[in-house]
Design a protein around this motif. Structure first.
Motif, PDB file in Angstrom:
ATOM      1  N   TYR A  79       0.822  -1.197   0.000  1.00 52.35           N
ATOM      2  CA  TYR A  79       0.000   0.000   0.000  1.00 52.35           C
ATOM      3  C   TYR A  79       0.862   1.256   0.000  1.00 52.35           C
ATOM      4  O   TYR A  79       2.045   1.225   0.338  1.00 52.35           O
ATOM      5  CB  TYR A  79      -0.872   0.057   1.262  1.00 52.35           C
ATOM      6  N   ILE A  80       0.196   2.361  -0.302  1.00 53.69           N
ATOM      7  CA  ILE A  80       0.727   3.677   0.018  1.00 53.69           C
ATOM      8  C   ILE A  80       0.025   4.122   1.297  1.00 53.69           C
ATOM      9  O   ILE A  80      -1.202   4.264   1.313  1.00 53.69           O
ATOM     10  CB  ILE A  80       0.472   4.694  -1.105  1.00 53.69           C
ATOM     11  N   PHE A  81       0.776   4.284   2.372  1.00 52.69           N
ATOM     12  CA  PHE A  81       0.223   4.837   3.605  1.00 52.69           C
ATOM     13  C   PHE A  81       0.407   6.348   3.554  1.00 52.69           C
ATOM     14  O   PHE A  81       1.525   6.837   3.343  1.00 52.69           O
ATOM     15  CB  PHE A  81       0.943   4.276   4.830  1.00 52.69           C
ATOM     16  N   ALA A  82      -0.666   7.093   3.745  1.00 51.69           N
ATOM     17  CA  ALA A  82      -0.609   8.549   3.687  1.00 51.69           C
ATOM     18  C   ALA A  82      -1.071   9.114   5.026  1.00 51.69           C
ATOM     19  O   ALA A  82      -2.233   8.953   5.409  1.00 51.69           O
ATOM     20  CB  ALA A  82      -1.488   9.078   2.560  1.00 51.69           C
ATOM     21  N   SER A  83      -0.161   9.752   5.751  1.00 48.50           N
ATOM     22  CA  SER A  83      -0.457  10.229   7.099  1.00 48.50           C
ATOM     23  C   SER A  83      -0.235  11.729   7.233  1.00 48.50           C
ATOM     24  O   SER A  83       0.635  12.304   6.575  1.00 48.50           O
ATOM     25  CB  SER A  83       0.428   9.503   8.121  1.00 48.50           C
ATOM     26  N   ASN A  84      -1.026  12.327   8.118  1.00 45.78           N
ATOM     27  CA  ASN A  84      -0.713  13.701   8.529  1.00 45.78           C
ATOM     28  C   ASN A  84       0.578  13.674   9.332  1.00 45.78           C
ATOM     29  O   ASN A  84       1.069  12.604   9.729  1.00 45.78           O
ATOM     30  CB  ASN A  84      -1.857  14.300   9.348  1.00 45.78           C
ATOM     31  N   HIS A  85       1.153  14.847   9.583  1.00 37.26           N
ATOM     32  CA  HIS A  85       2.511  14.890  10.160  1.00 37.26           C
ATOM     33  C   HIS A  85       2.566  15.950  11.276  1.00 37.26           C
ATOM     34  O   HIS A  85       3.245  16.966  11.151  1.00 37.26           O
ATOM     35  CB  HIS A  85       3.480  15.250   9.042  1.00 37.26           C
ATOM     36  N   LEU A 153       5.343   4.516   3.348  1.00 38.23           N
ATOM     37  CA  LEU A 153       4.703   5.562   4.144  1.00 38.23           C
ATOM     38  C   LEU A 153       5.113   6.934   3.626  1.00 38.23           C
ATOM     39  O   LEU A 153       6.303   7.256   3.538  1.00 38.23           O
ATOM     40  CB  LEU A 153       5.106   5.420   5.618  1.00 38.23           C
ATOM     41  N   PHE A 154       4.113   7.736   3.288  1.00 37.93           N
ATOM     42  CA  PHE A 154       4.305   9.119   2.871  1.00 37.93           C
ATOM     43  C   PHE A 154       3.767  10.061   3.948  1.00 37.93           C
ATOM     44  O   PHE A 154       2.756   9.778   4.581  1.00 37.93           O
ATOM     45  CB  PHE A 154       3.510   9.421   1.589  1.00 37.93           C
ATOM     46  N   HIS A 185       1.295   2.743 -10.208  1.00 36.24           N
ATOM     47  CA  HIS A 185       1.705   1.438  -9.698  1.00 36.24           C
ATOM     48  C   HIS A 185       0.536   0.609  -9.173  1.00 36.24           C
ATOM     49  O   HIS A 185       0.745  -0.448  -8.587  1.00 36.24           O
ATOM     50  CB  HIS A 185       2.750   1.622  -8.593  1.00 36.24           C
ATOM     51  N   GLN A 186      -0.683   1.107  -9.408  1.00 35.94           N
ATOM     52  CA  GLN A 186      -1.904   0.395  -9.041  1.00 35.94           C
ATOM     53  C   GLN A 186      -1.875  -0.057  -7.577  1.00 35.94           C
ATOM     54  O   GLN A 186      -2.067  -1.230  -7.259  1.00 35.94           O
ATOM     55  CB  GLN A 186      -2.122  -0.802  -9.988  1.00 35.94           C
ATOM     56  N   MET A 187      -1.663   0.917  -6.705  1.00 37.09           N
ATOM     57  CA  MET A 187      -1.601   0.669  -5.269  1.00 37.09           C
ATOM     58  C   MET A 187      -2.698   1.452  -4.559  1.00 37.09           C
ATOM     59  O   MET A 187      -2.875   2.645  -4.802  1.00 37.09           O
ATOM     60  CB  MET A 187      -0.230   1.073  -4.701  1.00 37.09           C
ATOM     61  N   ASP A 188      -3.427   0.767  -3.685  1.00 39.58           N
ATOM     62  CA  ASP A 188      -4.432   1.454  -2.884  1.00 39.58           C
ATOM     63  C   ASP A 188      -3.745   2.335  -1.840  1.00 39.58           C
ATOM     64  O   ASP A 188      -2.619   2.061  -1.412  1.00 39.58           O
ATOM     65  CB  ASP A 188      -5.334   0.444  -2.174  1.00 39.58           C
ATOM     66  N   ILE A 189      -4.449   3.388  -1.442  1.00 32.94           N
ATOM     67  CA  ILE A 189      -3.929   4.303  -0.423  1.00 32.94           C
ATOM     68  C   ILE A 189      -4.668   4.068   0.896  1.00 32.94           C
ATOM     69  O   ILE A 189      -5.902   4.001   0.924  1.00 32.94           O
ATOM     70  CB  ILE A 189      -4.106   5.773  -0.843  1.00 32.94           C
ATOM     71  N   ILE A 190      -3.917   3.934   1.970  1.00 33.43           N
ATOM     72  CA  ILE A 190      -4.518   3.837   3.302  1.00 33.43           C
ATOM     73  C   ILE A 190      -4.261   5.144   4.046  1.00 33.43           C
ATOM     74  O   ILE A 190      -3.108   5.487   4.331  1.00 33.43           O
ATOM     75  CB  ILE A 190      -3.952   2.648   4.095  1.00 33.43           C
ATOM     76  N   PRO A 191      -5.341   5.895   4.350  1.00 31.87           N
ATOM     77  CA  PRO A 191      -5.170   7.161   5.074  1.00 31.87           C
ATOM     78  C   PRO A 191      -4.943   6.911   6.561  1.00 31.87           C
ATOM     79  O   PRO A 191      -5.531   5.989   7.145  1.00 31.87           O
ATOM     80  CB  PRO A 191      -6.502   7.871   4.832  1.00 31.87           C
ATOM     81  N   ILE A 192      -4.110   7.735   7.178  1.00 33.13           N
ATOM     82  CA  ILE A 192      -3.795   7.588   8.598  1.00 33.13           C
ATOM     83  C   ILE A 192      -3.896   8.952   9.274  1.00 33.13           C
ATOM     84  O   ILE A 192      -3.432   9.959   8.744  1.00 33.13           O
ATOM     85  CB  ILE A 192      -2.378   7.015   8.802  1.00 33.13           C
ATOM     86  N   ARG A 193      -4.504   8.954  10.454  1.00 32.97           N
ATOM     87  CA  ARG A 193      -4.534  10.173  11.266  1.00 32.97           C
ATOM     88  C   ARG A 193      -3.754   9.926  12.548  1.00 32.97           C
ATOM     89  O   ARG A 193      -4.094   9.047  13.342  1.00 32.97           O
ATOM     90  CB  ARG A 193      -5.960  10.586  11.608  1.00 32.97           C
TER      91      ARG A 193
END
Length: 269
Positions: A79-85, A153-154, A185-193
């Motif tokens: 996955y692409i993990f996308a988190s606030n920072h 992780l982004f 790259h056909q990857m789902d994104i998982i949002p993270i808080r």
């Protein structure tokens, strides 16, 4: 024991001629980055990898992480993990520990802040370089990274959260890269808080620095101080449902889709 972090040596190595850095400046920076405490930790904790190092840091600072939503991550997928920072360092370490363990080592991190200063993290970290000719080299390395079987992780804001009038403490706009790469790259994104915040001093310094037109992010010097200021705290991490990459169609630009993912992340409970 040797000083693995040596402010005076680093400053003097960057100065031309025989003139040394002012002692008051050296003393101040040593205090700001907690040089003695950092060196004590590094000399007494010999991690063999990034996940173990982050675990040791969290244990040393007595920081606890409460996680919800781990069951949403299929360890057989990447996955692409996308988190606030919000914190600019400790949040990254907390997520490295949580996601690195859950993904059984098939995990990498993109970072451009305090996390790059730790040797033990280099085995899982790709430094984000935004400048000049090196940007092409970074883009090639990033493409190679996506070809591997690792989740990534982004922190799509590219910097830790700041105070914005009318918005409170929040990330700036998220970069379109997560959308472009998810499609490519056909990857789902998982949002993270990640629920947390730095000190009022940090946000005030950043706010008035901008108001005065100072371009240098001097508040970044205080991220180590902020990390130590979060000793003995418990933070919450909320992992959202995977967002299928097919959702990101041409009805919106990649930039607008990135802001929608950001909004989803901030609403994740």
């Amino acid at each position: 024991m040797p000083n693995l972090v040596d402010v005076e040596k680093t400053l003097n190595s960057k100065k031309k001629g025989k003139k040394k850095a002012p002692k008051i400046l050296v003393w101040l920076l040593k205090k700001v980055i907690h040089q003695d405490e950092v060196n004590s930790f590094l000399n007494n904790n010999k991690a063999t990898g990034g996940v173990e190092f982050c675990d040791q840091v969290l244990d040393y600072l007595n920081v606890k992480i409460k996680v919800t939503g781990l069951e949403k991550i299929d360890i057989n997928k990447k996955y692409i993990f996308a988190s606030n920072h919000p914190l600019g360092g400790l949040d990254g370490m907390g997520l490295v520990k949580i996601l690195g363990l859950h993904c059984q080592g098939r995990f990498r991190l993109l970072a451009n802040d305090i996390l790059l200063n730790f040797e033990a993290l280099k085995d899982i970290t790709l430094p984000v370089n935004k400048h000049g000719a090196q940007m092409k080299d970074f883009s090639n390395k990033l493409s190679d990274l996506f070809e591997e079987e690792n989740s990534i992780l982004f922190f799509p804001a590219g910097a830790c959260s700041r105070y914005e009038p009318g918005k409170g403490i929040t990330d700036c706009d998220w970069k379109r890269t997560i959308i472009v790469r998810a499609i490519q790259h056909q990857m789902d994104i998982i949002p993270i808080r990640f629920v947390g915040r730095n000190s009022i001093f940090f946000y005030s310094l950043a706010f008035f620095r901008k108001r005065l037109g100072i371009k240098a992010n001097i508040e970044m010097l205080f991220l180590a101080h902020e990390m130590f200021g979060n000793k003995n705290k418990t933070f919450e991490v909320h992992i959202g449902d995977p967002i299928p990459w097919q959702m990101f169609d041409k009805s919106k630009s990649p930039h607008k889709w990135a802001q929608e993912v950001k909004e989803i992340a901030y609403k994740t409970r």
